[in-house]
Motif scaffolding. Structure first.
Motif, PDB file in Angstrom:
ATOM      1  N   PHE A 111       0.825  -1.204   0.000  1.00 56.88           N
ATOM      2  CA  PHE A 111       0.000   0.000   0.000  1.00 56.88           C
ATOM      3  C   PHE A 111       0.862   1.258   0.000  1.00 56.88           C
ATOM      4  O   PHE A 111       0.500   2.261  -0.620  1.00 56.88           O
ATOM      5  N   LEU A 112       2.013   1.199   0.661  1.00 60.61           N
ATOM      6  CA  LEU A 112       2.953   2.319   0.606  1.00 60.61           C
ATOM      7  C   LEU A 112       3.438   2.528  -0.833  1.00 60.61           C
ATOM      8  O   LEU A 112       3.511   3.663  -1.302  1.00 60.61           O
ATOM      9  N   ALA A 113       3.738   1.464  -1.537  1.00 60.35           N
ATOM     10  CA  ALA A 113       4.171   1.581  -2.935  1.00 60.35           C
ATOM     11  C   ALA A 113       3.092   2.267  -3.777  1.00 60.35           C
ATOM     12  O   ALA A 113       3.398   3.120  -4.611  1.00 60.35           O
ATOM     13  N   MET A 114       1.836   1.914  -3.548  1.00 59.32           N
ATOM     14  CA  MET A 114       0.752   2.569  -4.294  1.00 59.32           C
ATOM     15  C   MET A 114       0.698   4.059  -3.984  1.00 59.32           C
ATOM     16  O   MET A 114       0.538   4.893  -4.888  1.00 59.32           O
ATOM     17  N   ALA A 115       0.834   4.411  -2.711  1.00 61.80           N
ATOM     18  CA  ALA A 115       0.792   5.820  -2.319  1.00 61.80           C
ATOM     19  C   ALA A 115       2.005   6.575  -2.872  1.00 61.80           C
ATOM     20  O   ALA A 115       1.880   7.727  -3.306  1.00 61.80           O
ATOM     21  N   LEU A 116       3.170   5.933  -2.877  1.00 59.82           N
ATOM     22  CA  LEU A 116       4.360   6.564  -3.465  1.00 59.82           C
ATOM     23  C   LEU A 116       4.138   6.842  -4.947  1.00 59.82           C
ATOM     24  O   LEU A 116       4.534   7.893  -5.463  1.00 59.82           O
ATOM     25  N   TYR A 117       3.504   5.918  -5.625  1.00 60.93           N
ATOM     26  CA  TYR A 117       3.150   6.138  -7.031  1.00 60.93           C
ATOM     27  C   TYR A 117       2.276   7.389  -7.170  1.00 60.93           C
ATOM     28  O   TYR A 117       2.494   8.214  -8.048  1.00 60.93           O
ATOM     29  N   ASN A 118       1.292   7.516  -6.275  1.00 60.78           N
ATOM     30  CA  ASN A 118       0.364   8.646  -6.352  1.00 60.78           C
ATOM     31  C   ASN A 118       1.029   9.996  -6.129  1.00 60.78           C
ATOM     32  O   ASN A 118       0.528  11.015  -6.606  1.00 60.78           O
ATOM     33  N   HIS A 122       7.848   7.475  -8.367  1.00 53.59           N
ATOM     34  CA  HIS A 122       7.740   6.216  -9.103  1.00 53.59           C
ATOM     35  C   HIS A 122       8.910   5.265  -8.871  1.00 53.59           C
ATOM     36  O   HIS A 122       8.712   4.059  -8.755  1.00 53.59           O
ATOM     37  N   ALA A 123      10.116   5.802  -8.825  1.00 50.53           N
ATOM     38  CA  ALA A 123      11.278   4.928  -8.634  1.00 50.53           C
ATOM     39  C   ALA A 123      11.221   4.232  -7.282  1.00 50.53           C
ATOM     40  O   ALA A 123      11.482   3.029  -7.187  1.00 50.53           O
ATOM     41  N   GLU A 124      10.836   4.963  -6.232  1.00 50.28           N
ATOM     42  CA  GLU A 124      10.715   4.355  -4.905  1.00 50.28           C
ATOM     43  C   GLU A 124       9.616   3.294  -4.886  1.00 50.28           C
ATOM     44  O   GLU A 124       9.772   2.232  -4.275  1.00 50.28           O
ATOM     45  N   ALA A 125       8.516   3.607  -5.546  1.00 52.80           N
ATOM     46  CA  ALA A 125       7.401   2.665  -5.597  1.00 52.80           C
ATOM     47  C   ALA A 125       7.822   1.379  -6.305  1.00 52.80           C
ATOM     48  O   ALA A 125       7.566   0.270  -5.808  1.00 52.80           O
ATOM     49  N   MET A 126       8.483   1.520  -7.443  1.00 55.21           N
ATOM     50  CA  MET A 126       8.925   0.331  -8.189  1.00 55.21           C
ATOM     51  C   MET A 126       9.961  -0.462  -7.408  1.00 55.21           C
ATOM     52  O   MET A 126       9.903  -1.700  -7.376  1.00 55.21           O
ATOM     53  N   GLU A 127      10.895   0.229  -6.753  1.00 54.25           N
ATOM     54  CA  GLU A 127      11.901  -0.478  -5.965  1.00 54.25           C
ATOM     55  C   GLU A 127      11.237  -1.308  -4.873  1.00 54.25           C
ATOM     56  O   GLU A 127      11.578  -2.475  -4.670  1.00 54.25           O
ATOM     57  N   PHE A 151      19.403  -6.372  -7.130  1.00 58.58           N
ATOM     58  CA  PHE A 151      20.490  -5.471  -7.535  1.00 58.58           C
ATOM     59  C   PHE A 151      19.954  -4.273  -8.310  1.00 58.58           C
ATOM     60  O   PHE A 151      20.323  -3.127  -8.041  1.00 58.58           O
ATOM     61  N   TYR A 152      19.087  -4.524  -9.266  1.00 58.04           N
ATOM     62  CA  TYR A 152      18.586  -3.453 -10.121  1.00 58.04           C
ATOM     63  C   TYR A 152      17.481  -2.606  -9.477  1.00 58.04           C
ATOM     64  O   TYR A 152      17.280  -1.451  -9.863  1.00 58.04           O
ATOM     65  N   ALA A 153      16.767  -3.158  -8.534  1.00 60.42           N
ATOM     66  CA  ALA A 153      15.604  -2.469  -7.945  1.00 60.42           C
ATOM     67  C   ALA A 153      15.912  -1.034  -7.510  1.00 60.42           C
ATOM     68  O   ALA A 153      15.133  -0.121  -7.849  1.00 60.42           O
ATOM     69  N   PRO A 154      17.012  -0.757  -6.808  1.00 59.24           N
ATOM     70  CA  PRO A 154      17.238   0.624  -6.373  1.00 59.24           C
ATOM     71  C   PRO A 154      17.905   1.518  -7.422  1.00 59.24           C
ATOM     72  O   PRO A 154      18.161   2.689  -7.169  1.00 59.24           O
TER      73      PRO A 154
END
Length: 162
Positions: A111-118, A122-127, A151-154
């Motif tokens: 849910f934090l990832a969704m809110a970060l997207y909003n 976006h990069a934090e949400a995807m990571e 490795f690639y996520a961040p």
């Protein structure tokens, strides 16, 4: 009081939301600082699609010392409610606090990832989503590439030149 609360919770669990709501509102009026009563009052309003009404009960439950798994669920419910109401920054702050208190609670992280997207982070949400997938998936293909995903996520925007 506890027997009445337990009965209201049983109604809520059984999907008798309006009946549960009526009982919980009576209980919260009689005891406005009881954290569990506040939490279930928030939850029943949330389940009925009454997010505006749910929000103050979630906050009060957290402020009045709700503990354990119900506390984690209250952070998720409040953060999700803020997000549903378009209060994205409050959603991020609430969910971050929840993740800080409950770092192993994956639903809070999603849910934090969704809110970060909003809030256009976006990069934090995807990571965050990629980490959750790599760390929790039992899919063989995902596990084969787990190290690479982590490795690639961040550093999704990183370009390596020859």
């Amino acid at each position: 009081m506890e027997a009445n609360l337990q009965h209201a919770i049983e109604l809520y669990t059984a999907g008798k939301l309006e009946e549960a709501r009526e009982q919980l509102l009576q209980l919260v009026t009689a005891n406005p600082k009881h954290p569990q009563t506040l939490y279930y009052t928030a939850s029943v309003h949330d389940s009925l699609g009454l997010e505006h009404e749910a929000e103050p009960y979630y906050r009060a439950a957290l402020d009045n010392g709700l503990t354990g798994s119900e506390r984690a669920e209250a952070f998720l419910g409040l953060g999700s409610t803020y997000r549903a109401l378009g209060e994205y920054q409050q959603a991020v702050e609430t969910l971050q606090q929840g993740v800080q208190e409950f770092p192993q609670q994956r639903a809070l992280q999603v849910f934090l990832a969704m809110a970060l997207y909003n809030v256009q982070r976006h990069a934090e949400a995807m990571e965050l989503v990629l980490r959750i997938i790599a760390e929790t998936s039992s899919n063989e293909d995902i596990q084969t590439y787990r190290r690479a995903i982590l490795f690639y996520a961040p550093q999704l925007n990183q370009v390596w030149e020859a």
